[in-house]
Design a protein around this motif. Structure first.
Motif, PDB file in Angstrom:
ATOM      1  N   SER A  25      41.651  37.472  28.071  1.00 60.41           N
ATOM      2  CA  SER A  25      40.591  36.868  28.759  1.00 60.41           C
ATOM      3  C   SER A  25      39.599  36.724  27.731  1.00 60.41           C
ATOM      4  N   ASN A  70      40.622  33.994  44.866  1.00 63.35           N
ATOM      5  CA  ASN A  70      40.586  34.999  44.003  1.00 63.35           C
ATOM      6  C   ASN A  70      41.510  34.809  42.517  1.00 63.35           C
ATOM      7  N   ASN A  71      40.987  35.471  41.722  1.00 64.44           N
ATOM      8  CA  ASN A  71      42.152  35.016  40.383  1.00 64.44           C
ATOM      9  C   ASN A  71      43.285  35.793  40.712  1.00 64.44           C
ATOM     10  N   PRO A 110      37.645  36.108  34.061  1.00 64.13           N
ATOM     11  CA  PRO A 110      37.552  37.170  35.113  1.00 64.13           C
ATOM     12  C   PRO A 110      36.357  37.448  36.107  1.00 64.13           C
ATOM     13  N   GLN A 111      36.805  38.015  37.292  1.00 65.98           N
ATOM     14  CA  GLN A 111      35.481  38.163  38.279  1.00 65.98           C
ATOM     15  C   GLN A 111      35.307  39.425  38.133  1.00 65.98           C
ATOM     16  N   THR A 112      34.002  39.635  37.919  1.00 66.45           N
ATOM     17  CA  THR A 112      33.120  41.021  37.857  1.00 66.45           C
ATOM     18  C   THR A 112      32.377  41.172  39.132  1.00 66.45           C
ATOM     19  N   TRP A 159      48.439  40.136  34.303  1.00 67.08           N
ATOM     20  CA  TRP A 159      48.957  39.011  35.236  1.00 67.08           C
ATOM     21  C   TRP A 159      50.322  38.791  35.305  1.00 67.08           C
ATOM     22  N   ASP A 180      39.231  42.447  35.445  1.00 66.41           N
ATOM     23  CA  ASP A 180      38.815  41.503  36.865  1.00 66.41           C
ATOM     24  C   ASP A 180      38.895  42.709  38.074  1.00 66.41           C
ATOM     25  N   SER A 205      42.998  44.688  32.809  1.00 64.92           N
ATOM     26  CA  SER A 205      42.143  43.545  32.992  1.00 64.92           C
ATOM     27  C   SER A 205      40.865  44.306  33.490  1.00 64.92           C
ATOM     28  N   ASN A 216      40.068  41.811  41.000  1.00 68.31           N
ATOM     29  CA  ASN A 216      41.283  41.681  41.837  1.00 68.31           C
ATOM     30  C   ASN A 216      42.461  41.658  41.007  1.00 68.31           C
TER      31      ASN A 216
END
Length: 382
Positions: free
Chosen positions: A113, A215-216, A145-147, A250, A277, A275, A279
């Motif tokens: 990422s 979501n990711n 990435p979703q934080t 992933w 993230d 990761s 998710n």
């Protein structure tokens, strides 16, 4: 008869008298030009200032800028851009065909990422060197990435910060007079029932758009499946999922989900990390679910100082694989200098050898279970 001193005095006086009017005229002309320019500037209408529309604030879009930069680099390098078909907005993938007649397979790259699909360390070197050994490469563009969002400050926390006025002062009396008295409520109100400052409710369009967003974890899973379908459409039977850095999470999640759905699939984790993230699953928890051949190549020193990425993380993954009795889970070590540009050639040669070993295991047909032989104790004598 005049003296020479007096004649010299009269000559200076004559020169001064002739130059003074010219200087006064030049000063007057400059004053007139300045006044005319000032009057012209003041008499100009304010149409230009009124016609200028207020500039809208624009937010930076790093993902869009990254995709545009990759498009330009791919055109220069001669790569092929594949637009993988998804229901959500599509991200391109950089495809590079093999350069020799030997067809070993295809390597689908999940980048870290903090990097991108053509990062100089690891990724770009492998994309340039693997086609020379009969491998095609497909490098994916992963989302940011979703934080977790910052918590909203509520009214009770704001009350604690404000100092209440002392009783008996004029400010306290004025505040008590201005504050309306709330009607009595028979129901008991707990601290959790206290009113809090909430944000405005989103509109229906905003709610629909947020609900449509994936979501990711779901998006990358669909992206990986689309990449496998694109590889099979080009006639590649051996597919290696290569996860670099936290992209290994992933890649491992996709390998655990497909299981027996796709044949000839292997997983190679290069300098694997967890990761950030929200998710993303734990990489250590994904290891027991991997029923495909796995090659875990770690680096001596971790890239970050996170507790989840310590030097003992690869040992924990190996122990999880041993407890699960995985059929093929091998680890190997790379020196810390493999992250430098000077050792990329040695690194690519090492990865080529590991990929050949992984291909042999991935292409091997699954062994059928042998029927249980009857025990000798149940047989009758004679």
């Amino acid at each position: 008869m005049t003296s020479p001193l007096s004649s010299l005095f009269f000559s200076f006086l004559l020169i001064f008298a002739t130059t003074l009017p010219s200087q006064n005229s030049q000063a007057a002309e400059t004053e007139e030009t300045n006044t005319t320019q000032d009057s012209a500037s003041t008499n100009q209408p304010d149409d230009l200032s009124s016609e200028k529309a207020p500039q809208e604030r624009t937010e930076p879009l790093p993902q869009a800028e990254l995709i545009n930069a990759l498009y330009q680099d791919s055109r220069i390098a001669g790569d092929e851009i594949l637009d993988l078909t998804l229901d959500s907005p599509n991200f391109p993938a950089l495809f590079k065909e093999r350069n020799i007649a030997l067809k070993r397979g295809i390597v689908i790259i999940f980048p870290d990422s903090r990097t991108h699909s053509s990062w100089p360390v690891f990724i770009q070197t492998l994309r340039n060197e693997l086609p020379q050994d009969g491998w095609a490469t497909l490098s994916l563009v992963l989302p940011i990435p979703q934080t977790p969002d910052l918590p909203v400050r509520t009214l009770p926390s704001l009350k604690r910060l404000s100092n209440a006025p002392e009783s008996g002062t004029e400010d306290a009396q004025q505040a008590s007079e201005e504050t309306p008295v709330a009607p009595p409520n028979n129901e008991t109100q707990t601290p959790a029932d206290e009113p809090v400052a909430t944000e405005e409710e989103p509109t229906s369009a905003e709610a629909a758009s947020s609900a449509e967003q994936l979501n990711n974890a779901t998006y990358i899973s669909q992206l990986g499946l689309a990449a496998i379908q694109a590889a099979q459409a080009r006639g590649y039977e051996t597919i290696i999922l290569l996860g670099v850095g936290d992209g290994a999470v992933w890649a491992a999640a996709l390998g655990a989900n497909i299981k027996d759905q796709v044949d000839g699939v292997g997983l190679l984790m290069l300098d694997a990390e967890q990761s950030i993230d929200i998710n993303a699953q734990s990489l250590r928890s994904l290891v027991p679910l991997l029923e495909l051949p796995v090659m875990d190549i770690y680096v001596d020193t971790p890239f970050t100082s996170s507790p989840q990425n310590t030097s003992a993380s690869h040992k924990l993954r190996q122990r999880a694989a041993n407890r699960s009795e995985l059929s093929f889970y091998k680890q190997s070590r790379l020196p810390a200098t493999s992250r430098t540009l000077s050792d990329q050639d040695w690194m690519s040669a090492y990865i080529k050898g590991r990929l050949r070993t992984l291909k042999k295991v991935a292409d091997k047909p699954q062994e059928t279970e042998r029927p249980e032989e009857p025990s000798l104790t149940d047989q009758r004598p004679g």
